[in-house]
Write an enzyme that holds these catalytic residues in place. Structure first.
Site, PDB file in Angstrom:
ATOM      1  N   GLY A  67       0.912  -1.380  -0.029  1.00  0.00           N
ATOM      2  CA  GLY A  67      -0.017   0.023  -0.179  1.00  0.00           C
ATOM      3  C   GLY A  67       0.715   1.088  -0.017  1.00  0.00           C
ATOM      4  O   GLY A  67       1.746   1.425  -0.738  1.00  0.00           O
ATOM      5  N   ASP A 115       7.238  -5.079  14.095  1.00  0.00           N
ATOM      6  CA  ASP A 115       6.057  -4.881  14.559  1.00  0.00           C
ATOM      7  C   ASP A 115       6.250  -3.530  15.321  1.00  0.00           C
ATOM      8  O   ASP A 115       6.896  -3.439  16.318  1.00  0.00           O
ATOM      9  CB  ASP A 115       5.602  -5.981  15.554  1.00  0.00           C
ATOM     10  N   ASN A 124       3.924   4.972   9.070  1.00  0.00           N
ATOM     11  CA  ASN A 124       2.940   4.669   8.115  1.00  0.00           C
ATOM     12  C   ASN A 124       2.096   3.501   8.549  1.00  0.00           C
ATOM     13  O   ASN A 124       0.867   3.180   8.295  1.00  0.00           O
ATOM     14  CB  ASN A 124       3.367   4.528   6.796  1.00  0.00           C
ATOM     15  N   TYR A 131     -10.921   3.416  14.845  1.00  0.00           N
ATOM     16  CA  TYR A 131     -10.009   4.189  13.770  1.00  0.00           C
ATOM     17  C   TYR A 131      -9.881   5.844  13.643  1.00  0.00           C
ATOM     18  O   TYR A 131      -9.007   6.372  13.912  1.00  0.00           O
ATOM     19  CB  TYR A 131     -10.336   3.666  12.460  1.00  0.00           C
ATOM     20  N   LYS A 155      -6.756   7.853  14.713  1.00  0.00           N
ATOM     21  CA  LYS A 155      -6.447   8.888  13.800  1.00  0.00           C
ATOM     22  C   LYS A 155      -6.418  10.241  14.312  1.00  0.00           C
ATOM     23  O   LYS A 155      -5.457  11.237  13.922  1.00  0.00           O
ATOM     24  CB  LYS A 155      -6.860   8.732  12.199  1.00  0.00           C
ATOM     25  N   ILE A 169      -7.750   5.636  -0.643  1.00  0.00           N
ATOM     26  CA  ILE A 169      -6.776   5.528  -1.630  1.00  0.00           C
ATOM     27  C   ILE A 169      -7.112   4.103  -1.870  1.00  0.00           C
ATOM     28  O   ILE A 169      -7.176   3.407  -0.943  1.00  0.00           O
ATOM     29  CB  ILE A 169      -5.301   5.937  -1.163  1.00  0.00           C
TER      30      ILE A 169
HETATM   31  P1  NAP Z   1      -2.137  -1.729   3.883  1.00  0.00           P
HETATM   32  O1  NAP Z   1      -2.400  -1.964   2.424  1.00  0.00           O
HETATM   33  O2  NAP Z   1      -3.099  -2.572   4.754  1.00  0.00           O
HETATM   34  O3  NAP Z   1      -0.678  -1.780   4.425  1.00  0.00           O
HETATM   35  C1  NAP Z   1      -0.125  -1.688   5.644  1.00  0.00           C
HETATM   36  C2  NAP Z   1       1.104  -2.453   5.873  1.00  0.00           C
HETATM   37  O4  NAP Z   1       1.204  -2.267   7.308  1.00  0.00           O
HETATM   38  C3  NAP Z   1       0.800  -3.934   5.516  1.00  0.00           C
HETATM   39  O5  NAP Z   1       1.934  -4.335   4.884  1.00  0.00           O
HETATM   40  C4  NAP Z   1       0.634  -4.581   6.884  1.00  0.00           C
HETATM   41  O6  NAP Z   1       1.135  -5.774   7.044  1.00  0.00           O
HETATM   42  C5  NAP Z   1       1.528  -3.765   7.654  1.00  0.00           C
HETATM   43  N1  NAP Z   1       1.383  -3.726   9.186  1.00  0.00           N
HETATM   44  C6  NAP Z   1       0.134  -3.917   9.993  1.00  0.00           C
HETATM   45  N2  NAP Z   1       0.241  -3.920  11.129  1.00  0.00           N
HETATM   46  C7  NAP Z   1       1.683  -3.726  11.409  1.00  0.00           C
HETATM   47  C8  NAP Z   1       2.463  -3.484  12.701  1.00  0.00           C
HETATM   48  N3  NAP Z   1       1.949  -4.103  13.823  1.00  0.00           N
HETATM   49  N4  NAP Z   1       3.645  -3.392  12.427  1.00  0.00           N
HETATM   50  C9  NAP Z   1       4.131  -3.013  11.341  1.00  0.00           C
HETATM   51  N5  NAP Z   1       3.709  -3.206  10.088  1.00  0.00           N
HETATM   52  C10 NAP Z   1       2.316  -3.552  10.040  1.00  0.00           C
HETATM   53  O7  NAP Z   1      -2.724  -0.208   4.312  1.00  0.00           O
HETATM   54  P2  NAP Z   1      -2.658   1.158   3.814  1.00  0.00           P
HETATM   55  O8  NAP Z   1      -3.875   1.339   2.958  1.00  0.00           O
HETATM   56  O9  NAP Z   1      -1.124   1.216   2.824  1.00  0.00           O
HETATM   57  O10 NAP Z   1      -2.447   2.085   4.985  1.00  0.00           O
HETATM   58  C11 NAP Z   1      -1.361   2.570   5.281  1.00  0.00           C
HETATM   59  C12 NAP Z   1      -1.507   3.862   6.185  1.00  0.00           C
HETATM   60  O11 NAP Z   1      -2.173   4.702   5.547  1.00  0.00           O
HETATM   61  C13 NAP Z   1      -2.277   3.476   7.627  1.00  0.00           C
HETATM   62  O12 NAP Z   1      -1.856   4.132   8.606  1.00  0.00           O
HETATM   63  C14 NAP Z   1      -3.650   3.834   7.230  1.00  0.00           C
HETATM   64  O13 NAP Z   1      -4.517   3.955   8.558  1.00  0.00           O
HETATM   65  C15 NAP Z   1      -3.443   4.999   6.559  1.00  0.00           C
HETATM   66  N6  NAP Z   1      -4.364   5.620   5.588  1.00  0.00           N
HETATM   67  C16 NAP Z   1      -4.967   4.630   4.514  1.00  0.00           C
HETATM   68  C17 NAP Z   1      -5.815   5.244   3.605  1.00  0.00           C
HETATM   69  C18 NAP Z   1      -6.328   4.256   2.471  1.00  0.00           C
HETATM   70  O14 NAP Z   1      -7.364   4.872   1.926  1.00  0.00           O
HETATM   71  N7  NAP Z   1      -5.583   3.415   2.140  1.00  0.00           N
HETATM   72  C19 NAP Z   1      -6.543   6.164   4.262  1.00  0.00           C
HETATM   73  C20 NAP Z   1      -6.150   7.075   5.183  1.00  0.00           C
HETATM   74  C21 NAP Z   1      -5.093   6.714   6.069  1.00  0.00           C
HETATM   75  P3  NAP Z   1      -0.057  -6.970   7.052  1.00  0.00           P
HETATM   76  O15 NAP Z   1      -0.568  -6.822   5.547  1.00  0.00           O
HETATM   77  O16 NAP Z   1       0.855  -8.493   6.871  1.00  0.00           O
HETATM   78  O17 NAP Z   1      -0.962  -6.642   7.920  1.00  0.00           O
END
Ligand code: NAP
Length: 256
Positions: free
Chosen positions: A16, A62, A89, A153, A157, A188
């Site tokens: 992501g 982690d 992130n 959440y 946040k 996203i």
């Molecule tokens: P994602 O696709 O789920 O990727 C998150 C990554 O973080 C995954 O590789 C996950 O591993 C890893 N992770 C989970 N728990 C962890 C831990 N305890 N320690 C280290 N790594 C860990 O999520 P994303 O959409 O890219 O989101 C990234 C950030 O952006 C997050 O903080 C999210 O809240 C924020 N965000 C995202 C969006 C959006 O629309 N995508 C919008 C607003 C904010 P696993 O897959 O193995 O669990």
């Protein structure tokens, strides 16, 4: 080469937004320390970056493990001479309203999204305070506006948003040349969003997709690169007069 010579740590870099940010930073000349709880994905990301001529290493982390943070940043400082950029992130989203969220899910969310960001920021400051740096905390639009189905959440946040300002003020008051800012992505296209929408009943999914298209002024979800470019700006010297700021990247969603 906007990050040439800089050492950048990106958490949750196996997928992501973290993956996109790690790749973008490497394209701009940074040495990237990509960490993730998922060893396989983050090793692949770092290997790809290196295969394309970039500089990256993968570390399994982690973000809720306190002792690991200290050894991680100390190790980076020893191997690379310092740390210039941290992108906090890694995060999770467990859907649920205030009535149907369990305490276990609530605590898991705060541990990763909240405590992980706090411990990362604290650890980074300890190695950045002499030569300076940029800390970028990934909050969300859900840290700015409420969502009935995102109680835990939202709480996490919103906490990241205001914690960022506290850390920015502290660094400035101490005379540390460290900037701390938050980014607020909208919807996203990553696994987190696809799986979140995919887990809803079909009629709710359809309603959600229609609502998003109606309520996002730019009429599309964002791509991970849109957030990676925001991180790049905050990591580079181009944002040198910004600290405690909120960079909203949401296609206009929160303008309403
Ligand atoms: P994602 O696709 O789920 O990727 C998150 C990554 O973080 C995954 O590789 C996950 O591993 C890893 N992770 C989970 N728990 C962890 C831990 N305890 N320690 C280290 N790594 C860990 O999520 P994303 O959409 O890219 O989101 C990234 C950030 O952006 C997050 O903080 C999210 O809240 C924020 N965000 C995202 C969006 C959006 O629309 N995508 C919008 C607003 C904010 P696993 O897959 O193995 O669990």
């Amino acid at each position: 080469m906007r990050l040439k010579g800089k050492v950048a740590l990106v958490t949750g870099a196996g997928a992501g937004l973290g993956e996109a940010t790690a790749r973008r930073f490497a394209q701009e000349g940074a040495t990237v320390i990509a960490t993730d709880i998922n060893a396989g994905t983050v090793e692949q990301v770092a290997a790809d970056i290196c295969a394309q001529g970039g500089l990256a290493e993968a570390i399994t982390q982690d973000v809720t493990d306190e002792s690991l943070w200290a050894t991680l940043v100390a190790g980076i400082a020893a191997r690379h001479g310092g740390l210039d950029v941290l992108v906090n992130n890694a995060g999770i989203a467990i859907p649920g309203s205030v009535e149907d969220t369990t305490l276990a899910d609530w605590r898991t969310t705060q541990a990763i999204n909240g405590e992980g960001v706090f411990m990362g920021t604290r650890a980074a400051i300890s190695v950045m305070k002499e030569r300076g740096g940029s800390i970028i905390n990934i909050s969300s639009i859900e840290g700015l506006v409420g969502e009935a189905q995102a109680s835990a959440y939202n709480y996490s946040k919103g906490g990241v948003r205001i914690f960022t300002k506290s850390a920015a003020l502290h660094c400035a008051a101490q005379g540390y040349p460290i900037r701390v800012n938050s980014i607020h992505p909208g919807f996203i296209r990553t696994a987190m969003v696809e799986e979140g929408i995919g887990s809803m009943p079909p009629e709710v999914q359809q309603e959600m997709e229609e609502r998003l298209m109606r309520e996002i002024p730019l009429k599309a979800m964002g791509e991970p690169l849109d957030i990676a470019n925001g991180c790049l700006f905050l990591a580079s010297e181009e944002s040198r007069y910004m600290t405690g700021s909120e960079l909203v990247i949401d296609g206009g969603y929160t303008c309403h």
